[in-house]
Each structure stands twice: as structure tokens, then as C-alpha cells.
Scaffold this motif. Structure first.
Motif, PDB file in Angstrom:
ATOM      1  N   GLU A   1       0.832  -1.197   0.000  1.00 18.29           N
ATOM      2  CA  GLU A   1       0.000   0.000   0.000  1.00 18.29           C
ATOM      3  C   GLU A   1       0.872   1.255   0.000  1.00 18.29           C
ATOM      4  N   SER A   2       0.354   2.302  -0.618  1.00 13.60           N
ATOM      5  CA  SER A   2       1.102   3.556  -0.645  1.00 13.60           C
ATOM      6  C   SER A   2       1.032   4.235   0.724  1.00 13.60           C
TER       7      SER A   2
ATOM      8  N   LEU B   1       0.018   7.230   1.331  1.00 16.67           N
ATOM      9  CA  LEU B   1      -1.254   7.945   1.448  1.00 16.67           C
ATOM     10  C   LEU B   1      -2.369   6.998   1.886  1.00 16.67           C
ATOM     11  N   THR B   2      -2.401   5.805   1.321  1.00 14.59           N
ATOM     12  CA  THR B   2      -3.425   4.823   1.689  1.00 14.59           C
ATOM     13  C   THR B   2      -3.275   4.417   3.145  1.00 14.59           C
ATOM     14  N   ARG B   3      -2.048   4.193   3.596  1.00 15.28           N
ATOM     15  CA  ARG B   3      -1.828   3.821   4.999  1.00 15.28           C
ATOM     16  C   ARG B   3      -2.222   4.966   5.930  1.00 15.28           C
ATOM     17  N   THR B   4      -1.942   6.203   5.522  1.00 15.68           N
ATOM     18  CA  THR B   4      -2.304   7.356   6.342  1.00 15.68           C
ATOM     19  C   THR B   4      -3.812   7.496   6.465  1.00 15.68           C
ATOM     20  N   VAL B   5      -4.507   7.390   5.325  1.00 13.55           N
ATOM     21  CA  VAL B   5      -5.973   7.500   5.341  1.00 13.55           C
ATOM     22  C   VAL B   5      -6.581   6.373   6.166  1.00 13.55           C
ATOM     23  N   ASN B   6      -6.069   5.166   6.021  1.00 12.64           N
ATOM     24  CA  ASN B   6      -6.585   4.040   6.805  1.00 12.64           C
ATOM     25  C   ASN B   6      -6.351   4.237   8.297  1.00 12.64           C
ATOM     26  N   SER B   7      -5.194   4.787   8.666  1.00 11.95           N
ATOM     27  CA  SER B   7      -4.934   5.013  10.089  1.00 11.95           C
ATOM     28  C   SER B   7      -5.829   6.116  10.651  1.00 11.95           C
ATOM     29  N   VAL B   8      -6.119   7.145   9.850  1.00 14.84           N
ATOM     30  CA  VAL B   8      -7.025   8.205  10.305  1.00 14.84           C
ATOM     31  C   VAL B   8      -8.429   7.643  10.507  1.00 14.84           C
ATOM     32  N   PHE B   9      -8.900   6.841   9.570  1.00 13.94           N
ATOM     33  CA  PHE B   9     -10.230   6.240   9.718  1.00 13.94           C
ATOM     34  C   PHE B   9     -10.293   5.277  10.899  1.00 13.94           C
TER      35      PHE B   9
END
Length: 72
Positions: A13-14, A16-24
Motif C-alpha cells: 500500500e502507498s 497515502l493509503t496507509r495514512t488514510v486508513n490510520s485516520v479512519f
């Protein structure tokens, strides 16, 4: 053991994807606390706006016409 077709490793995963997933995931974890604080912030802003109006400060002040303490 067969690999699933739709599964991916975390390394694939990129950022950005890991960041968005961690925020959610954080929002799902702390949803109640976030909404609780947000409620009080909004209530404070509304109360501050209402009490800053000049007519609010005149509610309990005796009127010069001798009408007494209460307007009714």
C-alpha cells in the motif's frame, strides 16, 4: 497455502493509503470522544454568541420606566 486474489500486504500500500486508513481507524476508535468534544465546542460557540448580544445583558436590569425587575 493459496494466496487470496484480493488480499494485499501492508507493504504494497502507498503511504497515502496507509495514512488514510490510520485516520479512519482512529476515528472509529475515538468516535464518541470526538463527538462529545465537538458537541461542547459547538454549544460554547452558540452560548458565547447569545450572551454577547446587548439585549441579553439587559434581561435582569431594572428598566428606567419603573416596570419592575421582570418585563412582563
Amino acid at each position: 497455502m493459496a494466496k487470496r486474489v484480493g488480499s494485499r500486504k501492508k507493504d504494497d500500500e502507498s503511504a497515502l493509503t496507509r495514512t488514510v486508513n490510520s485516520v479512519f481507524s482512529f476515528f472509529r476508535f475515538a468516535e464518541f470522544e470526538i463527538l462529545f468534544v465537538l458537541f461542547f465546542v459547538i454549544a460554547f460557540i452558540i452560548f458565547k454568541d447569545l450572551t454577547s448580544r446587548p439585549e441579553y445583558s439587559q434581561i435582569l436590569v431594572k428598566k428606567p420606566d419603573g416596570g419592575g425587575f421582570w418585563p412582563y
